[in-house]
Design a protein around this motif. Structure first.
Motif, PDB file in Angstrom:
ATOM      1  N   PRO A 152      11.229  -3.794   0.287  1.00 42.53           N
ATOM      2  CA  PRO A 152      12.295  -2.696   0.281  1.00 42.53           C
ATOM      3  C   PRO A 152      11.729  -1.253   0.462  1.00 42.53           C
ATOM      4  CG  PRO A 152      12.235  -3.811  -1.860  1.00 42.53           C
ATOM      5  CD  PRO A 152      11.014  -4.602  -0.924  1.00 42.53           C
ATOM      6  N   ILE A 153      10.390  -0.975  -0.011  1.00 41.95           N
ATOM      7  CA  ILE A 153       9.945   0.087   0.147  1.00 41.95           C
ATOM      8  C   ILE A 153       8.385   0.192   0.706  1.00 41.95           C
ATOM      9  CG2 ILE A 153       9.288   2.517  -0.977  1.00 41.95           C
ATOM     10  CD1 ILE A 153      11.238   1.869  -3.021  1.00 41.95           C
ATOM     11  N   ASN A 154       8.174   0.938   1.647  1.00 44.52           N
ATOM     12  CA  ASN A 154       6.973   0.934   2.191  1.00 44.52           C
ATOM     13  C   ASN A 154       6.127   2.158   1.507  1.00 44.52           C
ATOM     14  OD1 ASN A 154       4.682   1.172   3.305  1.00 44.52           O
ATOM     15  ND2 ASN A 154       5.412   1.368   5.527  1.00 44.52           N
ATOM     16  N   LEU A 155       5.420   1.704   0.557  1.00 51.58           N
ATOM     17  CA  LEU A 155       4.304   2.789  -0.082  1.00 51.58           C
ATOM     18  C   LEU A 155       3.659   3.367   0.604  1.00 51.58           C
ATOM     19  CD1 LEU A 155       3.859   1.248  -3.666  1.00 51.58           C
ATOM     20  CD2 LEU A 155       5.533   3.225  -3.054  1.00 51.58           C
ATOM     21  N   TYR A 156       3.173   3.017   1.785  1.00 52.78           N
ATOM     22  CA  TYR A 156       1.993   3.220   2.602  1.00 52.78           C
ATOM     23  C   TYR A 156       2.376   3.851   3.966  1.00 52.78           C
ATOM     24  CZ  TYR A 156      -0.331   0.650  -0.849  1.00 52.78           C
ATOM     25  OH  TYR A 156      -0.691  -0.010  -2.145  1.00 52.78           O
ATOM     26  N   ALA A 157       3.691   4.198   3.885  1.00 53.48           N
ATOM     27  CA  ALA A 157       4.444   4.721   5.206  1.00 53.48           C
ATOM     28  C   ALA A 157       3.577   6.156   5.406  1.00 53.48           C
ATOM     29  CB  ALA A 157       5.731   5.124   5.088  1.00 53.48           C
ATOM     30  N   GLY A 158       3.538   6.373   6.651  1.00 51.49           N
ATOM     31  CA  GLY A 158       2.838   7.395   7.010  1.00 51.49           C
ATOM     32  C   GLY A 158       1.774   7.600   7.925  1.00 51.49           C
ATOM     33  N   ASN A 208      -1.222   4.599   8.771  1.00 48.00           N
ATOM     34  CA  ASN A 208      -0.804   3.278   8.136  1.00 48.00           C
ATOM     35  C   ASN A 208      -0.159   2.663   9.061  1.00 48.00           C
ATOM     36  OD1 ASN A 208      -1.523   3.419   5.090  1.00 48.00           O
ATOM     37  ND2 ASN A 208      -0.834   5.569   5.465  1.00 48.00           N
ATOM     38  N   THR A 209      -0.514   1.190   9.116  1.00 45.85           N
ATOM     39  CA  THR A 209       0.101   0.228   9.906  1.00 45.85           C
ATOM     40  C   THR A 209       0.592  -0.760   8.875  1.00 45.85           C
ATOM     41  OG1 THR A 209      -0.950   1.109  11.640  1.00 45.85           O
ATOM     42  CG2 THR A 209       0.309  -1.144  11.824  1.00 45.85           C
ATOM     43  N   ILE A 210       1.881  -1.063   8.731  1.00 41.04           N
ATOM     44  CA  ILE A 210       2.357  -2.175   7.849  1.00 41.04           C
ATOM     45  C   ILE A 210       3.140  -3.089   8.956  1.00 41.04           C
ATOM     46  CG2 ILE A 210       4.124  -2.774   6.117  1.00 41.04           C
ATOM     47  CD1 ILE A 210       2.019  -1.254   4.802  1.00 41.04           C
ATOM     48  N   ASP A 211       2.801  -4.327   9.045  1.00 40.11           N
ATOM     49  CA  ASP A 211       3.335  -5.226   9.876  1.00 40.11           C
ATOM     50  C   ASP A 211       4.077  -6.323   8.985  1.00 40.11           C
ATOM     51  OD1 ASP A 211       2.399  -4.231  12.151  1.00 40.11           O
ATOM     52  OD2 ASP A 211       1.091  -5.804  12.856  1.00 40.11           O
ATOM     53  N   PRO A 212       5.184  -6.912   9.476  1.00 43.33           N
ATOM     54  CA  PRO A 212       5.688  -7.960   8.735  1.00 43.33           C
ATOM     55  C   PRO A 212       4.691  -9.053   8.347  1.00 43.33           C
ATOM     56  CG  PRO A 212       7.180  -7.315  10.760  1.00 43.33           C
ATOM     57  CD  PRO A 212       5.805  -6.890  10.743  1.00 43.33           C
ATOM     58  N   ASN A 213       5.032  -9.689   7.325  1.00 42.07           N
ATOM     59  CA  ASN A 213       3.953 -11.029   6.877  1.00 42.07           C
ATOM     60  C   ASN A 213       4.832 -11.961   7.685  1.00 42.07           C
ATOM     61  OD1 ASN A 213       3.787 -10.078   3.469  1.00 42.07           O
ATOM     62  ND2 ASN A 213       2.523  -9.676   5.012  1.00 42.07           N
ATOM     63  N   LEU A 214       3.542 -12.706   8.454  1.00 42.24           N
ATOM     64  CA  LEU A 214       3.781 -13.896   9.339  1.00 42.24           C
ATOM     65  C   LEU A 214       3.060 -15.065   9.005  1.00 42.24           C
ATOM     66  CD1 LEU A 214       3.687 -12.345  12.985  1.00 42.24           C
ATOM     67  CD2 LEU A 214       5.697 -12.233  11.617  1.00 42.24           C
ATOM     68  N   LEU A 247      -2.094 -16.758   8.540  1.00 37.88           N
ATOM     69  CA  LEU A 247      -1.321 -15.752   7.864  1.00 37.88           C
ATOM     70  C   LEU A 247      -1.532 -14.325   8.098  1.00 37.88           C
ATOM     71  CD1 LEU A 247       0.833 -16.170   5.441  1.00 37.88           C
ATOM     72  CD2 LEU A 247      -1.148 -16.331   4.019  1.00 37.88           C
ATOM     73  N   HIS A 248      -0.352 -13.730   8.465  1.00 38.33           N
ATOM     74  CA  HIS A 248      -0.550 -12.486   8.683  1.00 38.33           C
ATOM     75  C   HIS A 248      -0.318 -11.337   7.438  1.00 38.33           C
ATOM     76  CE1 HIS A 248      -0.782 -12.325  13.339  1.00 38.33           C
ATOM     77  NE2 HIS A 248      -0.527 -13.678  12.865  1.00 38.33           N
ATOM     78  N   LEU A 249      -1.084 -10.684   7.003  1.00 38.89           N
ATOM     79  CA  LEU A 249      -0.816  -9.808   5.795  1.00 38.89           C
ATOM     80  C   LEU A 249      -1.297  -8.394   6.077  1.00 38.89           C
ATOM     81  CD1 LEU A 249      -2.825 -12.221   3.587  1.00 38.89           C
ATOM     82  CD2 LEU A 249      -0.350 -12.071   3.692  1.00 38.89           C
ATOM     83  N   ASN A 250      -1.298  -7.594   5.004  1.00 41.95           N
ATOM     84  CA  ASN A 250      -1.805  -6.306   5.281  1.00 41.95           C
ATOM     85  C   ASN A 250      -2.958  -6.073   4.100  1.00 41.95           C
ATOM     86  OD1 ASN A 250       0.263  -5.019   7.581  1.00 41.95           O
ATOM     87  ND2 ASN A 250       1.728  -5.945   5.959  1.00 41.95           N
ATOM     88  N   ALA A 251      -3.863  -5.073   4.368  1.00 41.73           N
ATOM     89  CA  ALA A 251      -4.798  -5.045   3.725  1.00 41.73           C
ATOM     90  C   ALA A 251      -5.385  -3.532   3.846  1.00 41.73           C
ATOM     91  CB  ALA A 251      -6.030  -6.077   3.680  1.00 41.73           C
ATOM     92  N   LYS A 252      -6.384  -3.280   2.934  1.00 43.45           N
ATOM     93  CA  LYS A 252      -6.890  -1.784   3.215  1.00 43.45           C
ATOM     94  C   LYS A 252      -7.859  -1.727   4.308  1.00 43.45           C
ATOM     95  CE  LYS A 252      -9.227   1.454   0.269  1.00 43.45           C
ATOM     96  NZ  LYS A 252      -9.971   2.207   1.516  1.00 43.45           N
ATOM     97  N   GLN A 253      -7.780  -0.555   4.843  1.00 45.83           N
ATOM     98  CA  GLN A 253      -8.670  -0.053   5.787  1.00 45.83           C
ATOM     99  C   GLN A 253     -10.115   0.344   5.054  1.00 45.83           C
ATOM    100  OE1 GLN A 253      -8.096   0.967   9.272  1.00 45.83           O
ATOM    101  NE2 GLN A 253      -6.149   1.955   9.217  1.00 45.83           N
ATOM    102  N   PRO A 294      -3.231  -4.189   9.309  1.00 45.87           N
ATOM    103  CA  PRO A 294      -2.789  -5.745   9.514  1.00 45.87           C
ATOM    104  C   PRO A 294      -3.900  -6.573   9.514  1.00 45.87           C
ATOM    105  CG  PRO A 294      -1.719  -4.326  11.350  1.00 45.87           C
ATOM    106  CD  PRO A 294      -2.943  -3.311  10.635  1.00 45.87           C
ATOM    107  N   ILE A 295      -4.231  -7.683   8.768  1.00 43.43           N
ATOM    108  CA  ILE A 295      -5.231  -8.552   8.911  1.00 43.43           C
ATOM    109  C   ILE A 295      -4.656 -10.020   9.136  1.00 43.43           C
ATOM    110  CG2 ILE A 295      -6.812  -7.069   7.568  1.00 43.43           C
ATOM    111  CD1 ILE A 295      -6.097  -9.473   5.396  1.00 43.43           C
ATOM    112  N   THR A 296      -5.652 -10.970   9.306  1.00 41.68           N
ATOM    113  CA  THR A 296      -5.019 -12.160   9.180  1.00 41.68           C
ATOM    114  C   THR A 296      -5.855 -13.491   8.419  1.00 41.68           C
ATOM    115  OG1 THR A 296      -6.442 -12.721  11.348  1.00 41.68           O
ATOM    116  CG2 THR A 296      -4.022 -12.259  11.480  1.00 41.68           C
ATOM    117  N   MET A 297      -5.604 -14.234   7.942  1.00 40.96           N
ATOM    118  CA  MET A 297      -6.332 -15.233   7.303  1.00 40.96           C
ATOM    119  C   MET A 297      -5.884 -16.593   8.088  1.00 40.96           C
ATOM    120  SD  MET A 297      -5.360 -14.509   3.441  1.00 40.96           S
ATOM    121  CE  MET A 297      -6.444 -15.615   2.511  1.00 40.96           C
TER     122      MET A 297
END
Ligand SMILES: NC(=O)C1=CN([C@@H]2O[C@H](COP(=O)(O)OP(=O)(O)OC[C@H]3O[C@@H](n4cnc5c(N)ncnc54)[C@H](OP(=O)(O)O)[C@@H]3O)[C@@H](O)[C@H]2O)C=CC1
Ligand SMILES: O=C1O[C@H](COP(=O)(O)O)[C@@H](O)[C@H](O)[C@H]1O
Length: 491
Positions: free
Chosen positions: A359-365, A368-374, A387-393, A402-405
């Protein structure tokens, strides 16, 4: 639990054909090599041309030559195969076949079990079933089963007629309707991923999933199958069966138990819940395409209309993209997009489950790249799950990337059970879970018929509308863009 190796005489109708040579003989060999088939089996190959046993056995040895096994004697395996020149329209041939089956049954102690595999022109399926019954081949001392190849009819009406014909000779539980996608390892994995992971099942609904995409793209054109394909098209060839089966597995409720009946019951419920479509709204939900010339891997490709057996003004689609809506509590509002086509950019089958944004992207700005989880289920060519997730740079800030497992299927492809091998094994053991019940066939044709009826009224001037080597017509992209989504590219 170790299952006993099955005993049977297997009769393959269409023994000299493409499917038998490319898929059925290698699959039987792999079962034999892997100890899934004991010595208590014999195969009778039937077709019209006058081959000898030796000629058939040579064909079989050619079809398994790639395996290069030193510990298995190819001659010993091939000695289980016998050729029987046969015309499916001649009743006397069935009577002789009956005696021949009994002879081989006694020789191989096959337990009086008979498996008939119909791997030939579908126009003969009903006739063969009828003749098997009238000439007394369907009541042996053991079990009788019938495997029936696709296509199962051309529309609901012809499918129903075919079903009535084969049901006069075989009961529903003796009939195994093949959909080879159901034998693929990663398709069978859909059920495990969903029902063996507490991570996914609670999220598997319209609260958390934005859309699901199923792509099955091919690089090949129609090759030598132009005549069949031009009377069929991608909708009947791929969507009515494989694509809708995948959608059913993705959307079904958890079955009460893992029995064929329980699983089928849930799949049928999905097909019954498909939001009905009428001809006037087909264009809002489905896109058709036909390939033109183009280039793939730096090689010039001809257009569909230039293929052997294809009408030069053909109105047949070689590509379909579509949106299924499922009218139930779990899925209301979630589009299931499918696309399939020939001569596309890649050979791949992939399922992408796109989860809803937070509902809210705390890391917008900035930065920061927030991709949808897939969740990506890679069916082929390299089966696995990503699995596509987001993690820390890796930096001094709290920024995301964005990262993948990833999980890749174990071992070399050649050692994994192939779809036809799995399905033959299931059938021999009487497990119909991964075969298609008549109720599924009927419901899927009823849905598909509305689309084919609408498309039959369209002009062939719309075609060709995509170049070989691309991802289909632009309208396929617009289908998702109109809903605020886009296709995730396949690997
Ligand atoms: N090939 C493939 O990759 C796939 C095929 N299928 C399905 O499998 C089935 C078989 O396809 P495929 O192997 O490609 O077809 P083919 O045309 O290659 O083979 C047809 C076979 O039927 C035999 N046959 C034809 N007429 C008669 C007759 N009157 N009596 C006895 N035998 C006959 C032919 O032999 P002969 O001429 O000697 O009689 C041949 O062995 C079809 O239903 C097809 O849709 C499904 C998925 C993939
Ligand atoms: O059933 C069919 O499937 C194949 C694609 O199968 P795949 O296992 O290679 O994905 C398709 O080429 C053919 O036209 C269709 O009849």
């Amino acid at each position: 639990m170790t299952l006993k190796t099955p005993k049977a005489v297997i009769v393959i109708f269409g023994a000299t054909g493409d499917l038998a040579n490319r898929k059925l003989y290698p699959s039987l060999y792999r079962l034999y090599r892997n100890g899934k088939l004991s010595d208590n089996f014999a195969v009778i190959g039937v077709a019209r041309r006058p081959l000898t046993n030796e000629q058939l056995r040579d064909n079989i040895k050619k079809s398994i030559a790639d395996f290069n096994d030193t510990h298995i004697d190819a001659d010993e395996f091939a000695s289980h195969f016998h050729y029987n020149p046969f015309d499916v329209q001649d009743l006397t041939h069935y009577q002789k076949l009956d005696k021949f089956i009994d002879e081989l049954d006694a020789k191989h102690q096959a337990g009086g079990n008979r498996l008939f595999y119909l791997a030939m022109d579908p126009n003969f399926f009903g006739l063969i079933a009828e003749n098997l019954k009238s000439e007394g081949l369907t009541e042996p001392t053991g079990w009788t089963k019938l495997i029936i190849e696709k296509p199962f009819g051309h529309n609901y009406e012809t499918a129903q007629k075919l079903n009535n014909d084969i049901r006069k000779a075989f009961t529903e539980d003796q009939i195994y309707r093949i959909d080879h996608y159901l034998g693929k390892q990663m398709i069978q994995n859909i059920e495990i991923v969903r029902f063996a992971n507490s991570l996914f099942e609670p999220l598997w609904n319209n609260q958390y999933i934005a859309n699901i995409q199923v792509t099955s793209s091919e690089i090949l054109g129609v090759e030598e199958r132009g005549r069949y394909y031009d009377g069929s098209g991608a909708l009947r060839d791929m969507v009515q069966n494989h694509m809708l089966q995948m959608v059913s597995l993705l959307a079904m409720e958890p079955p009460a138990k893992l029995t064929p009946d329980d699983i089928r019951y849930e799949k049928v419920k999905v097909l019954r819940s498909l939001k009905p479509i009428s001809e006037d709204i087909v264009d809002e939900h489905f896109v058709r395409g036909q390939y033109d010339r183009g280039e793939i891997n730096q090689e010039e490709q001809d257009g569909y209309r230039e293929s052997n057996g294809v009408d030069e003004n053909s109105n047949t689609e070689t590509f379909v993209a579509g949106k299924f809506m499922i009218n139930n509590f779990r899925w209301a509002g979630v589009p299931f997009y499918i696309r399939t086509g020939k001569r596309m950019a890649k050979k791949a089958t992939e399922i992408v489950v796109q989860f809803k944004d937070l509902p809210i992207n705390l890391y917008a700005g900035k930065g920061n790249t927030i991709d949808p989880n897939l969740l990506v289920i890679r069916v082929q060519p390299d089966g696995g799950i990503t699995l596509h997730l987001n993690a820390k740079q890796e930096d001094y800030e709290t920024t995301s990337k964005p990262i993948t497992m990833q999980y890749d299927m174990d071992g070399k492809a050649i050692n994994r059970p192939e779809a036809y091998e799995v399905l033959l094994n299931d059938c021999l053991h009487g497990d119909s879970t991964n075969f298609v019940h008549w109720d599924e066939v009927a419901l899927s044709w009823q849905y598909i018929d509305v689309i084919s009826e609408a498309w039959s009224k369209k002009s062939s001037d719309e075609f060709p509308n995509y170049a070989s080597g691309t991802n289909g017509p632009k309208a396929a992209d617009e289908l998702l863009e109109n809903d605020g989504f886009h296709w995730w590219s396949v690997k």
